[in-house]
Design a protein around this motif. Structure first.
Motif, PDB file in Angstrom:
ATOM      1  N   MET A   1       0.832  -1.213   0.000  1.00  0.00           N
ATOM      2  CA  MET A   1       0.000   0.000   0.000  1.00  0.00           C
ATOM      3  C   MET A   1       0.866   1.263   0.000  1.00  0.00           C
ATOM      4  O   MET A   1       0.652   2.198  -0.737  1.00  0.00           O
ATOM      5  CB  MET A   1      -0.926  -0.030   1.227  1.00  0.00           C
ATOM      6  CG  MET A   1      -1.913   1.131   1.272  1.00  0.00           C
ATOM      7  SD  MET A   1      -3.121   1.043  -0.067  1.00  0.00           S
ATOM      8  CE  MET A   1      -4.110   2.452   0.300  1.00  0.00           C
ATOM      9  N   LYS A   2       1.913   1.210   0.855  1.00  0.00           N
ATOM     10  CA  LYS A   2       2.797   2.375   0.963  1.00  0.00           C
ATOM     11  C   LYS A   2       3.494   2.653  -0.374  1.00  0.00           C
ATOM     12  O   LYS A   2       3.646   3.799  -0.789  1.00  0.00           O
ATOM     13  CB  LYS A   2       3.826   2.125   2.075  1.00  0.00           C
ATOM     14  CG  LYS A   2       4.557   3.381   2.515  1.00  0.00           C
ATOM     15  CD  LYS A   2       5.295   3.110   3.804  1.00  0.00           C
ATOM     16  CE  LYS A   2       5.908   4.294   4.459  1.00  0.00           C
ATOM     17  NZ  LYS A   2       6.325   5.410   3.682  1.00  0.00           N
TER      18      LYS A   2
ATOM     19  N   GLU B 141       4.173   5.937  -5.308  1.00  0.00           N
ATOM     20  CA  GLU B 141       4.112   6.029  -6.774  1.00  0.00           C
ATOM     21  C   GLU B 141       3.113   7.095  -7.214  1.00  0.00           C
ATOM     22  O   GLU B 141       3.367   7.860  -8.147  1.00  0.00           O
ATOM     23  CB  GLU B 141       3.714   4.668  -7.378  1.00  0.00           C
ATOM     24  CG  GLU B 141       4.850   3.665  -7.390  1.00  0.00           C
ATOM     25  CD  GLU B 141       4.403   2.271  -7.798  1.00  0.00           C
ATOM     26  OE1 GLU B 141       3.197   2.071  -8.090  1.00  0.00           O
ATOM     27  OE2 GLU B 141       5.263   1.367  -7.828  1.00  0.00           O
ATOM     28  N   ARG B 142       1.983   7.163  -6.534  1.00  0.00           N
ATOM     29  CA  ARG B 142       0.957   8.158  -6.868  1.00  0.00           C
ATOM     30  C   ARG B 142       1.462   9.578  -6.565  1.00  0.00           C
ATOM     31  O   ARG B 142       1.246  10.502  -7.341  1.00  0.00           O
ATOM     32  CB  ARG B 142      -0.333   7.841  -6.092  1.00  0.00           C
ATOM     33  CG  ARG B 142      -1.543   8.730  -6.403  1.00  0.00           C
ATOM     34  CD  ARG B 142      -1.857   8.860  -7.875  1.00  0.00           C
ATOM     35  NE  ARG B 142      -2.167   7.626  -8.560  1.00  0.00           N
ATOM     36  CZ  ARG B 142      -3.379   7.076  -8.666  1.00  0.00           C
ATOM     37  NH1 ARG B 142      -4.405   7.650  -8.078  1.00  0.00           N
ATOM     38  NH2 ARG B 142      -3.559   5.979  -9.344  1.00  0.00           N
TER      39      ARG B 142
ATOM     40  N   GLY C  82      -9.635  15.465  -6.515  1.00  0.00           N
ATOM     41  CA  GLY C  82      -9.766  14.895  -5.168  1.00  0.00           C
ATOM     42  C   GLY C  82      -8.567  14.031  -4.790  1.00  0.00           C
ATOM     43  O   GLY C  82      -8.120  14.039  -3.636  1.00  0.00           O
ATOM     44  N   VAL C  83      -8.023  13.314  -5.771  1.00  0.00           N
ATOM     45  CA  VAL C  83      -6.837  12.477  -5.517  1.00  0.00           C
ATOM     46  C   VAL C  83      -5.648  13.369  -5.181  1.00  0.00           C
ATOM     47  O   VAL C  83      -4.879  13.087  -4.256  1.00  0.00           O
ATOM     48  CB  VAL C  83      -6.526  11.581  -6.746  1.00  0.00           C
ATOM     49  CG1 VAL C  83      -5.161  10.915  -6.605  1.00  0.00           C
ATOM     50  CG2 VAL C  83      -7.604  10.519  -6.913  1.00  0.00           C
TER      51      VAL C  83
ATOM     52  N   ASN D 242      -2.951  16.727 -15.796  1.00  0.00           N
ATOM     53  CA  ASN D 242      -1.673  16.245 -16.330  1.00  0.00           C
ATOM     54  C   ASN D 242      -1.315  14.874 -15.770  1.00  0.00           C
ATOM     55  O   ASN D 242      -0.736  14.042 -16.460  1.00  0.00           O
ATOM     56  CB  ASN D 242      -0.563  17.256 -16.039  1.00  0.00           C
ATOM     57  CG  ASN D 242       0.698  16.975 -16.817  1.00  0.00           C
ATOM     58  OD1 ASN D 242       1.493  16.116 -16.452  1.00  0.00           O
ATOM     59  ND2 ASN D 242       0.890  17.681 -17.914  1.00  0.00           N
ATOM     60  N   ALA D 243      -1.680  14.648 -14.502  1.00  0.00           N
ATOM     61  CA  ALA D 243      -1.386  13.359 -13.849  1.00  0.00           C
ATOM     62  C   ALA D 243      -2.389  12.278 -14.238  1.00  0.00           C
ATOM     63  O   ALA D 243      -2.166  11.092 -13.970  1.00  0.00           O
ATOM     64  CB  ALA D 243      -1.378  13.542 -12.332  1.00  0.00           C
ATOM     65  N   GLY D 244      -3.506  12.695 -14.829  1.00  0.00           N
ATOM     66  CA  GLY D 244      -4.540  11.741 -15.208  1.00  0.00           C
ATOM     67  C   GLY D 244      -5.327  11.218 -14.024  1.00  0.00           C
ATOM     68  O   GLY D 244      -5.770  10.064 -13.999  1.00  0.00           O
TER      69      GLY D 244
END
Length: 199
Positions: free
Chosen positions: A1-2, A7-8, A42-43, A36-38
């Motif tokens: 998960m980490k 990566e995100r 909210g993310v 740009n990040a797709g």
């Protein structure tokens, strides 16, 4: 998960770098970064609570990456002159990468006057750069290729001033093909500064 979260975050930071280089610091919005990040806005908000927060982390990240890259380049060389040349090759990495970094970096510098965090990150970056210069100059003094009379820290600072000045001048000239000219001129100017002697 980490790992997924890291990566995100990296994905969002790369997107921030892209949009700041394209639109400029003042014009960037969280929505631009998200697009740009797709990902959704909210993310972006989940990982960073504000545009300022993203851009602060971005400046810290890109200056640290550049320093590590330059440090690795000089670590592979044994003499002061080969270290200096490797350093300049690492700094003048390519017209595309230099244009992107300095476009973003100059935008950040314009904000630094009113932002203590930006000032701190920038000073840390310069202290790291001066450390590289110190290492090269001290080695060159021991080898007898640089004058023993010069002050190491002063000249380490001037070395970086020549590097950044050359790249900023190249950037504002808007002539991509002059990149090599500025790199070679910068090396020669640094060698003159350090009173390089082959004997």
């Amino acid at each position: 998960m980490k790992k997924k979260e890291e990566e995100r975050k990296t994905q969002i930071m790369k997107a921030a770098y892209n949009v700041v280089s394209e639109l400029g610091y003042d014009n960037v919005t969280l929505q631009n970064i998200a697009d740009n990040a797709g990902v959704s806005k909210g993310v972006v908000h989940y990982y960073f609570n504000s545009k300022q927060n993203i851009l602060l982390e971005l400046l810290d990240s890109i200056t640290n990456q550049i320093y590590k890259y330059e440090l690795e380049a000089i670590a592979q060389q044994q003499t002061a002159i080969t270290k200096l040349k490797a350093y300049l090759e690492a700094v003048f990495v390519s017209p595309q990468k230099n244009r992107k970094f300095y476009s973003v970096y100059l935008d950040f510098l314009a904000q630094a006057n009113g932002n203590a965090d930006y000032k701190r990150i920038n000073m840390n970056f310069y202290e790291n750069c001066w450390g590289i210069g110190n290492e090269i100059i001290e080695l060159g003094k021991k080898e007898g290729v640089f004058s023993k009379e010069i002050d190491t820290l002063t000249n380490a600072k001037m070395m970086r001033a020549l590097i950044d000045g050359s790249l900023i001048q190249w950037l504002t000239s808007n002539e991509k093909e002059l990149h090599q000219f500025y790199k070679e001129s910068c090396i020669n100017s640094i060698l003159n500064l350090l009173q390089y002697s082959k004997e």
